[in-house]
Design a protein around this motif. Structure first.
Motif, PDB file in Angstrom:
ATOM      1  N   LYS A  18       0.791  -1.225   0.000  1.00 27.92           N
ATOM      2  CA  LYS A  18       0.000   0.000   0.000  1.00 27.92           C
ATOM      3  C   LYS A  18       0.826   1.280   0.000  1.00 27.92           C
ATOM      4  N   SER A  19       2.132   1.191   0.272  1.00 29.93           N
ATOM      5  CA  SER A  19       2.966   2.397   0.363  1.00 29.93           C
ATOM      6  C   SER A  19       3.079   3.137  -0.958  1.00 29.93           C
ATOM      7  N   ASP A  20       2.967   2.405  -2.075  1.00 26.73           N
ATOM      8  CA  ASP A  20       3.071   3.057  -3.371  1.00 26.73           C
ATOM      9  C   ASP A  20       2.300   2.238  -4.402  1.00 26.73           C
ATOM     10  N   LEU A  21       1.713   2.923  -5.362  1.00 25.49           N
ATOM     11  CA  LEU A  21       0.858   2.256  -6.338  1.00 25.49           C
ATOM     12  C   LEU A  21       1.631   1.280  -7.219  1.00 25.49           C
ATOM     13  N   PHE A  22       2.919   1.548  -7.469  1.00 27.79           N
ATOM     14  CA  PHE A  22       3.670   0.600  -8.287  1.00 27.79           C
ATOM     15  C   PHE A  22       3.769  -0.754  -7.586  1.00 27.79           C
ATOM     16  N   GLY A  23       3.888  -0.749  -6.243  1.00 26.24           N
ATOM     17  CA  GLY A  23       3.919  -2.001  -5.491  1.00 26.24           C
ATOM     18  C   GLY A  23       2.591  -2.717  -5.538  1.00 26.24           C
ATOM     19  N   VAL A  24       1.508  -1.953  -5.501  1.00 20.34           N
ATOM     20  CA  VAL A  24       0.166  -2.535  -5.605  1.00 20.34           C
ATOM     21  C   VAL A  24       0.018  -3.246  -6.946  1.00 20.34           C
ATOM     22  N   PHE A  25       0.507  -2.630  -8.012  1.00 21.31           N
ATOM     23  CA  PHE A  25       0.413  -3.249  -9.333  1.00 21.31           C
ATOM     24  C   PHE A  25       1.281  -4.500  -9.434  1.00 21.31           C
ATOM     25  N   MET A  26       2.364  -4.560  -8.681  1.00 22.94           N
ATOM     26  CA  MET A  26       3.165  -5.789  -8.673  1.00 22.94           C
ATOM     27  C   MET A  26       2.327  -6.957  -8.162  1.00 22.94           C
ATOM     28  N   GLU A  27       1.587  -6.710  -7.094  1.00 20.90           N
ATOM     29  CA  GLU A  27       0.727  -7.771  -6.570  1.00 20.90           C
ATOM     30  C   GLU A  27      -0.428  -8.070  -7.524  1.00 20.90           C
ATOM     31  N   ARG A  28      -0.972  -7.038  -8.136  1.00 19.11           N
ATOM     32  CA  ARG A  28      -2.114  -7.252  -9.039  1.00 19.11           C
ATOM     33  C   ARG A  28      -1.709  -8.056 -10.268  1.00 19.11           C
ATOM     34  N   LEU A  29      -0.558  -7.744 -10.852  1.00 17.89           N
ATOM     35  CA  LEU A  29      -0.128  -8.483 -12.037  1.00 17.89           C
ATOM     36  C   LEU A  29       0.158  -9.939 -11.708  1.00 17.89           C
ATOM     37  N   GLU A  30       0.692 -10.177 -10.523  1.00 15.09           N
ATOM     38  CA  GLU A  30       0.954 -11.569 -10.125  1.00 15.09           C
ATOM     39  C   GLU A  30      -0.347 -12.368 -10.093  1.00 15.09           C
ATOM     40  N   LYS A  31      -1.439 -11.726  -9.690  1.00 18.19           N
ATOM     41  CA  LYS A  31      -2.732 -12.412  -9.664  1.00 18.19           C
ATOM     42  C   LYS A  31      -3.309 -12.606 -11.056  1.00 18.19           C
ATOM     43  N   MET A  32      -2.895 -11.780 -12.004  1.00 18.43           N
ATOM     44  CA  MET A  32      -3.481 -11.822 -13.348  1.00 18.43           C
ATOM     45  C   MET A  32      -2.864 -12.895 -14.238  1.00 18.43           C
ATOM     46  N   VAL A  33      -1.687 -13.418 -13.861  1.00 18.47           N
ATOM     47  CA  VAL A  33      -1.029 -14.391 -14.728  1.00 18.47           C
ATOM     48  C   VAL A  33      -1.205 -15.806 -14.200  1.00 18.47           C
ATOM     49  N   LYS A  34      -1.086 -16.751 -15.107  1.00 17.99           N
ATOM     50  CA  LYS A  34      -1.154 -18.162 -14.743  1.00 17.99           C
ATOM     51  C   LYS A  34       0.061 -18.527 -13.894  1.00 17.99           C
ATOM     52  N   SER A  35      -0.048 -19.625 -13.171  1.00 19.22           N
ATOM     53  CA  SER A  35       1.075 -20.047 -12.322  1.00 19.22           C
ATOM     54  C   SER A  35       2.311 -20.356 -13.160  1.00 19.22           C
ATOM     55  N   SER A  36       2.102 -20.711 -14.419  1.00 23.02           N
ATOM     56  CA  SER A  36       3.226 -21.003 -15.324  1.00 23.02           C
ATOM     57  C   SER A  36       3.629 -19.770 -16.133  1.00 23.02           C
ATOM     58  N   GLY A  37       2.997 -18.634 -15.858  1.00 24.44           N
ATOM     59  CA  GLY A  37       3.245 -17.441 -16.653  1.00 24.44           C
ATOM     60  C   GLY A  37       4.332 -16.552 -16.082  1.00 24.44           C
ATOM     61  N   TYR A  38       4.382 -15.311 -16.580  1.00 23.53           N
ATOM     62  CA  TYR A  38       5.395 -14.338 -16.162  1.00 23.53           C
ATOM     63  C   TYR A  38       4.773 -12.948 -16.115  1.00 23.53           C
ATOM     64  N   TYR A  39       5.266 -12.130 -15.216  1.00 26.18           N
ATOM     65  CA  TYR A  39       4.905 -10.718 -15.268  1.00 26.18           C
ATOM     66  C   TYR A  39       6.174  -9.877 -15.209  1.00 26.18           C
ATOM     67  N   SER A  40       6.148  -8.785 -15.961  1.00 30.02           N
ATOM     68  CA  SER A  40       7.342  -7.955 -16.115  1.00 30.02           C
ATOM     69  C   SER A  40       6.950  -6.494 -15.966  1.00 30.02           C
ATOM     70  N   MET A  41       7.785  -5.743 -15.248  1.00 26.72           N
ATOM     71  CA  MET A  41       7.472  -4.348 -14.959  1.00 26.72           C
ATOM     72  C   MET A  41       8.753  -3.539 -14.860  1.00 26.72           C
ATOM     73  N   ILE A  42       8.591  -2.232 -14.923  1.00 30.79           N
ATOM     74  CA  ILE A  42       9.660  -1.326 -14.518  1.00 30.79           C
ATOM     75  C   ILE A  42       9.088  -0.453 -13.410  1.00 30.79           C
ATOM     76  N   THR A  43       9.758  -0.425 -12.279  1.00 32.23           N
ATOM     77  CA  THR A  43       9.251   0.278 -11.104  1.00 32.23           C
ATOM     78  C   THR A  43      10.379   1.055 -10.439  1.00 32.23           C
ATOM     79  N   GLN A  44      10.025   1.866  -9.464  1.00 32.13           N
ATOM     80  CA  GLN A  44      11.057   2.392  -8.575  1.00 32.13           C
ATOM     81  C   GLN A  44      11.680   1.221  -7.808  1.00 32.13           C
ATOM     82  N   HIS A  45      12.946   1.366  -7.429  1.00 31.24           N
ATOM     83  CA  HIS A  45      13.606   0.241  -6.769  1.00 31.24           C
ATOM     84  C   HIS A  45      13.367   0.198  -5.259  1.00 31.24           C
TER      85      HIS A  45
END
Length: 550
Positions: free
Chosen positions: A193-220
């Protein structure tokens, strides 16, 4: 999806894959648009740009594609449509399962009420979209028909699972969120919840299959800061496939930004003992150099900024920072060493509420109203003095020094303790007062020039920026100061938190391998003594006697 740059790039990649499998380009174009690319955004203008860019890319490979009237799987997320529960029940649509359809439509309407704020963070489960689409495919037209159709299309995109999810997410700290968004992420994404980019990291993980991948560019920041520790715990149960740790100025052509960024590919699956690849580009000063160094890695040239490690190593370090560059020997120190807070006691100090009002440089006040050597709060009160030395951190200086400020702590800080704003709310925070006036280890909050640790004599009150740690055993204080003022001490702190702010929490997690003989104590005492003599030669110090030039 923004204006569609990632979708367009993905289109080129997919064309190559289809052609390699024997498809004609014009056939592949239609298949890609219908089956492979999906995008959402809350901004209608971004959607329009993405739609146009994708169609123009398709036109590059197929001249007749515009005549086929293909509906792209890209949409704006619906917002408040003004549809009520009673409106839904009046819809002249026939569904195979009428009761389930109305239940699902109510769910869609309720969840999309704040769609313009929440966007693709909205989730759906167990909605029968085939049932809904069967009813919507009739020729019946209603006042809300287009709104309902759009909700069904977008809702299906938000419920289905994908092989790959890619985005450059919005960056927004919690303080920038409106109440609707803030309440939503606190409830459904408490780990990020500290930053929206972190929220999207969790959201994308839920959107992909267990055998899939998610890729992003975020603040470090998620890789190191304590506010993202729970998020790291989750990610370290997944698999980081690879990472480009970009640092600042990765996109200098579009503004020379100084945001610290990282790009990565993660699989939700936990591939045990997988060695991820990490390219450390933070030390290269501009985007051209970063690009050249990345190409060198791809072409398998010898590089000293490419690291491979397993995520198991991250879990051995307190807070589980993504410190991929750390050697096995140093990780072993974290395993066998004691935590710093088992050896000394780190504590934050006084927050006055208004430093301009309560602080002075020591020479700005009457000398006889300053108590320089109080050993405890009772001692300070009995002295009847108004001003006392204040440890505010200060500039880079090791071993001893930065005795600049005094604070108004008259009558045990009576005025500070009762300092309120116009609404009567207390502004000050006199924290950990039992440690006031004790000798201490101290370091500044901001460490842009590297870690500098000093010995602080008894007599001072410490500030929230003058980070301090305490021990009743002065030999322990000397030992820790000596250890931290080495290059290794600075490196360990950078492992725990490579930002310029050295928080108490980072200090607590530093590993200490205690040498009971304390062989370095004599060297530390000499260093402190020499630095004290150097400090007192400055005519702005309160122990100044005579210039060495005389």
């Amino acid at each position: 999806m923004g204006s569609g740059h990632i979708l367009v790039y993905a289109f080129d990649v997919l064309i190559q894959l289809y052609v390699a499998e024997g498809f004609r380009e014009r056939d592949a174009v239609e298949l890609i648009l219908r089956n492979n690319l999906y995008g959402l955004d809350i901004d209608k203008r971004a959607f329009q740009l993405a739609y146009f860019a994708l169609m123009m890319k398709a036109r590059q490979y197929s001249r007749r594609i515009l005549n086929k009237h293909i509906k792209l799987n890209v949409y704006t997320v619906p917002g408040e449509a003004g549809i009520s529960e009673s409106d839904i029940k009046l819809l002249p649509m026939n569904f195979p399962d009428q009761e389930k359809a109305f239940e699902d439509l109510e769910t869609l309407v309720t969840n999309f009420k704040y769609g313009s704020d929440l966007g693709s963070l909205i989730e759906f489960k167990d909605i029968d979209f085939e049932n809904l689409k069967s009813g919507l495919n009739t020729e019946n037209i209603s006042l809300f028909d287009d709104d309902i159709r759009k909700m069904v299309c977008v809702g299906e995109l938000l419920q289905q699972k994908y092989d790959i999810a890619v985005t450059n997410p919005p960056y927004m700290g919690s303080s920038g969120m409106n109440k609707i968004l803030s309440d939503f992420v606190k409830k459904y994404f408490p780990n990020s919840k500290s930053d929206l980019f972190g929220v999207f990291m969790e959201r994308l993980e839920k959107m992909v299959k267990s055998s899939g991948y998610y890729s992003m560019i975020t603040q470090h920041a998620w890789m190191f800061l304590s506010s993202f520790e729970k998020l790291r715990n989750k990610i370290n149960k997944q698999t980081i496939v690879n990472m480009l740790h970009l640092g600042t100025r990765a996109f200098e052509e579009i503004g020379g930004e100084v945001v610290q960024t990282t790009a990565f590919v993660i699989s939700p699956a936990d591939y045990k003992n997988y060695s991820g690849s990490y390219v450390r580009l933070v030390d290269f000063e501009n985007h051209k150099l970063k690009e050249e160094k990345t190409v060198a890695v791809i072409e398998k040239e010898n590089t000293d900024y490419l690291y491979t490690t397993t995520q198991n190593n991250f879990t051995k370090i307190p807070g589980q920072p993504i410190s991929y560059w750390v050697s096995e020997n140093l990780i072993h120190d974290f395993v066998i060493g004691k935590r710093m807070d088992e050896v000394v006691t780190p504590k934050v100090g006084l927050q006055t509420g208004d430093n301009n009002y309560f602080l002075r440089e020591w020479w700005e006040v009457e000398h006889d109203k300053i108590k320089f050597d109080a050993k405890s709060i009772p001692d300070a009160v009995e002295s009847g003095k108004k001003w006392f030395p204040y440890n505010k951190g200060g500039s880079f200086r090791r071993w001893y020094g930065n005795y600049d400020y005094v604070v108004n702590w008259e009558n045990d800080g009576q005025e500070i303790r009762n300092f309120v704003d116009d609404k009567g709310k207390l502004r000050s925070r006199p924290q950990n007062t039992e440690y006031y006036f004790k000798e201490a280890i101290t370091w500044p909050l901001i460490t842009s020039g590297g870690l500098s640790v000093r010995y602080r004599e008894y007599g001072s009150i410490h500030d929230v920026s003058g980070m301090s740690a305490f021990s009743d055993n002065v030999d322990v204080i000397y030992y820790i100061i000596g250890m931290l003022n080495t290059p290794l001490g600075n490196n360990i702190l950078r492992i725990l938190n490579p930002t310029i702010n050295s928080q108490i929490g980072d200090f607590r997690n530093i590993p200490v391998i205690v040498n009971q003989k304390y062989e370095i104590i004599n060297f530390v005492q000499q260093a402190i003594l020499l630095t004290k003599e150097d400090w007192d030669l400055n005519e702005n110090t309160w122990n100044f006697k005579i210039s060495p030039l005389i």
